[in-house]
Motif scaffolding. Sequence first.
Motif, mmCIF file in Angstrom:
data_model
loop_
_atom_site.group_PDB
_atom_site.id
_atom_site.type_symbol
_atom_site.label_atom_id
_atom_site.label_comp_id
_atom_site.label_asym_id
_atom_site.label_seq_id
_atom_site.Cartn_x
_atom_site.Cartn_y
_atom_site.Cartn_z
ATOM 1 N N LEU A 192 -13.475 14.432 2.440
ATOM 2 C CA LEU A 192 -12.351 13.576 2.097
ATOM 3 C C LEU A 192 -11.049 14.152 2.681
ATOM 4 O O LEU A 192 -10.199 13.403 3.188
ATOM 5 N N ALA A 193 -10.918 15.465 2.630
ATOM 6 C CA ALA A 193 -9.724 16.109 3.195
ATOM 7 C C ALA A 193 -9.673 15.898 4.707
ATOM 8 O O ALA A 193 -8.624 15.566 5.273
ATOM 9 N N ALA A 194 -10.826 16.063 5.366
ATOM 10 C CA ALA A 194 -10.865 15.873 6.820
ATOM 11 C C ALA A 194 -10.542 14.422 7.170
ATOM 12 O O ALA A 194 -9.820 14.135 8.131
ATOM 13 N N PHE A 195 -11.083 13.513 6.365
ATOM 14 C CA PHE A 195 -10.823 12.086 6.577
ATOM 15 C C PHE A 195 -9.332 11.785 6.447
ATOM 16 O O PHE A 195 -8.730 11.095 7.275
ATOM 17 N N ASP A 196 -8.727 12.325 5.403
ATOM 18 C CA ASP A 196 -7.305 12.045 5.176
ATOM 19 C C ASP A 196 -6.454 12.660 6.281
ATOM 20 O O ASP A 196 -5.469 12.063 6.717
ATOM 21 N N ASP A 197 -6.821 13.841 6.758
ATOM 22 C CA ASP A 197 -6.084 14.468 7.856
ATOM 23 C C ASP A 197 -6.057 13.558 9.082
ATOM 24 O O ASP A 197 -5.024 13.402 9.728
ATOM 25 N N VAL A 198 -7.191 12.976 9.394
ATOM 26 C CA VAL A 198 -7.263 12.130 10.593
ATOM 27 C C VAL A 198 -6.568 10.796 10.351
ATOM 28 O O VAL A 198 -5.709 10.377 11.128
ATOM 29 N N PHE A 199 -6.919 10.122 9.251
ATOM 30 C CA PHE A 199 -6.432 8.760 9.056
ATOM 31 C C PHE A 199 -4.939 8.705 8.687
ATOM 32 O O PHE A 199 -4.281 7.698 8.912
ATOM 33 N N GLU A 259 -10.734 14.920 19.280
ATOM 34 C CA GLU A 259 -11.646 15.968 18.818
ATOM 35 C C GLU A 259 -11.811 15.917 17.290
ATOM 36 O O GLU A 259 -12.916 16.006 16.771
ATOM 37 N N THR A 260 -10.665 15.798 16.559
ATOM 38 C CA THR A 260 -10.789 15.782 15.097
ATOM 39 C C THR A 260 -11.495 14.508 14.634
ATOM 40 O O THR A 260 -12.244 14.523 13.661
ATOM 41 N N GLY A 265 0.810 -1.216 0.000
ATOM 42 C CA GLY A 265 0.000 0.000 0.000
ATOM 43 C C GLY A 265 0.835 1.254 0.000
ATOM 44 O O GLY A 265 2.055 1.197 -0.203
ATOM 45 N N ALA A 266 0.178 2.391 0.217
ATOM 46 C CA ALA A 266 0.876 3.676 0.172
ATOM 47 C C ALA A 266 0.467 4.585 1.327
ATOM 48 O O ALA A 266 0.761 5.771 1.301
ATOM 49 N N ASN A 267 -0.223 4.014 2.318
ATOM 50 C CA ASN A 267 -0.691 4.838 3.443
ATOM 51 C C ASN A 267 -1.475 6.059 2.981
ATOM 52 O O ASN A 267 -1.457 7.095 3.621
ATOM 53 N N ASP A 268 -2.182 5.911 1.857
ATOM 54 C CA ASP A 268 -2.907 7.057 1.290
ATOM 55 C C ASP A 268 -4.408 6.804 1.440
ATOM 56 O O ASP A 268 -5.029 6.149 0.600
ATOM 57 N N GLY A 327 -2.912 10.498 10.188
ATOM 58 C CA GLY A 327 -2.220 10.818 11.424
ATOM 59 C C GLY A 327 -1.756 12.270 11.491
ATOM 60 O O GLY A 327 -1.287 12.726 12.525
ATOM 61 N N ARG A 328 -1.915 13.005 10.399
ATOM 62 C CA ARG A 328 -1.483 14.405 10.390
ATOM 63 C C ARG A 328 -2.196 15.228 11.449
ATOM 64 O O ARG A 328 -1.641 16.137 12.038
#
Lengths: 685, 685
Positions: B369-376, B384-385, B91-94, B378-379
Amino acid sequence: MTTTEHRPDAPELGDPRLDRDAGLDVAHLQRVLLGHYADLRLGARRLMADPRFHKQDDLTLAEHRERVLGQLRLLAAEGDVHRSFPERFGGANDHGGFLARFEELTSADPSLQIKSGVQWGLFASAIYHLGTERNHDEFLADSLSVRVPGAFAMTETGHGSDVAAIGTTATYDAQTQELVVHTPFRAAWKDYLGNAGQHATAAVVFARLITRGVDHGVHAVYVPIRDEATGEFLPGVGGEDDGLKGGLNGVDNGRLWFDHVRVPRTNLLARYGDVAEDGTYSSPIESPGRRFFTMLGTLVQGRVSLDGAAVSAARLGLAIAVTYGNQRRQFAGPGAEEVVVLDYAEHQRRLLPLLAETYAAGFAHEDLLAAFDDVFSGRNDTPETREDLETLAAALKPTSTWHALTTLQTCREACGGAGFLAENRIVGLRADMDVYVTFEGDNTVLYQLVGKRLLADYSTSFKHLDAVKVARLVAERAADAARYRTPLTRAVQTISDAGDPRRSAGQLRDAETQRALLVDRVETMVAEVATALRPAHKADPATAAALFNAHQHDLVEAARAHAELIQWESFTAALDRVSDAGTTQVLTWLRDLFGLSLVERHLAWYLVNGRLSAHRARTVTSYIDRLLTRLRPHAQGLVDAFGYDQVHVRAAIASGAEAARQDEARAYYRAQRASGDAPVPEKRH
Amino acid sequence: MTTTEHRPDAPELGDPRLDRDAGLDVAHLQRVLLGHYADLRLGARRLMADPRFHKQDDLTLAEHRERVLGQLRLLAAEGDVHRSFPERFGGANDHGGFLARFEELTSADPSLQIKSGVQWGLFASAIYHLGTERNHDEFLADSLSVRVPGAFAMTETGHGSDVAAIGTTATYDAQTQELVVHTPFRAAWKDYLGNAGQHATAAVVFARLITRGVDHGVHAVYVPIRDEATGEFLPGVGGEDDGLKGGLNGVDNGRLWFDHVRVPRTNLLARYGDVAEDGTYSSPIESPGRRFFTMLGTLVQGRVSLDGAAVSAARLGLAIAVTYGNQRRQFAGPGAEEVVVLDYAEHQRRLLPLLAETYAAGFAHEDLLAAFDDVFSGRNDTPETREDLETLAAALKPTSTWHALTTLQTCREACGGAGFLAENRIVGLRADMDVYVTFEGDNTVLYQLVGKRLLADYSTSFKHLDAVKVARLVAERAADAARYRTPLTRAVQTISDAGDPRRSAGQLRDAETQRALLVDRVETMVAEVATALRPAHKADPATAAALFNAHQHDLVEAARAHAELIQWESFTAALDRVSDAGTTQVLTWLRDLFGLSLVERHLAWYLVNGRLSAHRARTVTSYIDRLLTRLRPHAQGLVDAFGYDQVHVRAAIASGAEAARQDEARAYYRAQRASGDAPVPEKRH
């Protein structure tokens, strides 16, 4: 007031073993709902209990079509499906009864209802209604017996709702005394025709009749299309299968085209227009426009039957969803027990107003059927009653078919994932009903017809007056309108605004208040469109068309409001047919729920137009909430009164299985708790 | 203002040969819509152009399932479907890119999107997110490669949305170091599980973990269920096929039960809770409640992807219906020519607000999708997020999936009978999308979660204050609320009521006015529910539950209003990403249409609550009418900007065939008129 809701000894509703409702005489209500054709409906339901008529979900497209054709032949053999036809063809001249029986086919398989409708309601009925005795002698018996499965070839790929603009021609050739049926271009292919995909060996083809160089407009011609032995197209005929559809896949829809296909002159269905051997055209109706609409008028039968089928489908969906909602439990309540989902306010909000509207649609349909039978039996057949019937059907068919889709979808969602399984029937019914909103007259087009009729009626009073009188009348109406901003208000609202909210709710419960609100809206909307369109009379065609277009949406909404009013009036009139006090009480609540749901749906209109104050608008919603609470204990009785048995409903989740599962689970946990060896929850550990 | 509408040389829209729009830079807009993951989306679309991935309508249930399983293996071989997984598994952790690609599968076959979602988004992701490294080593590679097709066995027949109440148990037996997975009663059968009907050879089974007599709540256990060679259930495992469904029939849903099935202790997916050899339970999260919600939190991925799929499906439906509406002609206009149906005001009224809402849903999804990627990624992963992400997904998924159903149904009806044919795709898409509104969290239940979060946020400000301060704050808010009955009115309405109606429309066009109207509604609704529920804090449980139930509908509506506001904000923010002036103008009209359609939809609320006067309420509708006229010439460009090719749309009526048919018919009549030998109409005879 007779109601169960406050009695401490009231039985627990939602208990599947309970089929009585202390406030409601379900058996009596069932008789009221069965209506005028009760015996025919019960007979048809008994027939539809036969598994040979039931839709099977595991069939291929080809198998499903074959099965439904077989069912059609079973019905033909049974014979009562010919009720509307003359006695000499085995019928009973019973038009209303014919449709009432048809509607009951819906519970078996809507494909059967529609395929029957194509064969007898369209193909054979076109021969009967548009044909002469000679045509009947030649073609009717074989169409009734399904020896000749037939297509009703009216719609073209390029022209759906605008039948007057079809391109197919039937040109008379006096030399051979034949009609030459021809498709001049691709858009004039006949399309979406039931039976045409595979089974039809003949078609009633609608074409512009041309003789001696004159186009006499749309007429119907009987045209053999397939070899009865081989099933192959006859020379000059071609077509395509419409293939898989969103539903109704037991019906083989298809396309047809004709390349100079010759049929005898006498294949013209000649009741309203005939061609003599020498090519002379004659018709009992002089005006081509009136002739066209007279011929099309026979289509009203299809719209009436779709209205009835829509009611049946909505009833089936609600019988399933309400029964399941009364047994399904989800999320722990204040006690240890999980809550029956129909006890959730949102669940009631979703289902019960639809139940009320289904009752309204059912009563309105019963009245439509009576009007239809009055006209088609000849008891009361005048141009005016025909036009009224057509307007009534054009108002109710869109309303009930859209309602059926909304209801079935809501029922499906209310049953969650279980609702999505074919075994629980709702998705199949919804898929089959989908096309009802655009065929036999697109709903939006039908509402526009109704709107135009409302405008015509509105302007009739002005027709014979001179300008001064018109101006005066308009001024009078304007004054009326201005007064409206207070009178209803004065009569209904101002008292209550100041006083006790319960008195205010009491007034909303008053039938006259509901009627006044609904009537006022229709009249005002029509008057506003009429006023807005007035400049069109003197404008050039492009400007007039643009003006009309700008008010198209308002016209459609006025027609919808008119249809809703009709449903409300039918519901209200039906209350008089109920003789049990408890049942009258419950049904009156249900009628109120319907009426106030309409007011709530259009609340913005009532507020913008000053018919309701903000304060009174709030009481509409709070009174609806009270009605939902009152009606909730009767929900099961109200769907039981539709009178369907398990053999008609055939949904696994409405069979009692859910209640049995819930009981088993609760018994398991009770036993575990009693045994003392239940695992301890971690938090109490 | 750059627009084509008033330019005399503007090209005729509806001309299928025309793919440019003078007011709109379609290519630029397409790039804006492709968003952050443009390259991945374009790559996925290229892949989905391969006919091997396309849904075929002529397959049996068994064939369709087999085909989709084959497609899954093609995707696994292609490999990029593993983007969200760790690099050591290819995978690519994306995480965001993973979902963006998934959504693009919708155009090929929603069954493929869902079956992929089951395999990688649920089954493999559960192993990944709930498992330890050891679990990964043991189970992940085979799940990613589809060597082991797997089921995500969470839902039970008796418990859909209420996962905490499932009945299946996994009891630790320290003697054999095994977990005993057991189904105690029929309602605890696992149900509706994708892959379980036929293909799955293993399942991640959610069960209450019991060790040493303590119930530690819901945990996940990896359980082999079928013999990989024979496909037969393993000993102790049983089940049923869910059979035909209302759609998504390429996915084999089914039921599973377990009769004391033993698996090694190490099959527990142990990241959030483990059992030692001696039966000691341990968890990195002490609170059982927080542990449960953390484990369930991984489900958010499914909701995000359904939101995206819903947007894709709505776009496809509109691409078909708008293209057809721009070519189809029906009923003669003021000239001899028939009118293009999208020129009818009612047709615009039906389609264009849905187009605006689809744009809004698309932009909101991009933000999700941006919020999801921010959380998943790890950024930005904090409790709370995560909670914000879950609330956002719970708000948007119901809104977009219901919108997709409404849009597809309206598109189907706008295409008439043609819309009902499977070859034109809309009915198939709608049938497939149907279950999206109840699975991965029932929409109504999700809105209630959002509503509760809104209430919690509202009451947070009160949490640390003493009674006196609370009373003061409440009083302050009440004053605010009272003021609201004028301020917006004062700021927005009173000026315009007196003056020029065009100025009044100008204010509605103002983004700040729209925002104020939408924000105000959410805040007021939440505050009203909060106030109404206040007595529940001190009431007994039954009274509190009844009070909550009485306001359930209001809470659901507040959540819906909140979701609509989010969509509007996303749309507005997206305008800044458009750099072409003409495109900005058209998109701003579209945003205004969305905003004002929301205000019109809830007009009664604004009137009842004194936010809009009756006069201003009328201008909402008339400004919408103006926007429809302005947007109509850009309708084709706006759907072309979705960027789908014919190979993705695959609808016969949107292929240009309709325009060709119309052109041929018009040419035929023109030639006939020119030839002088056209039949004479009877009335002019």
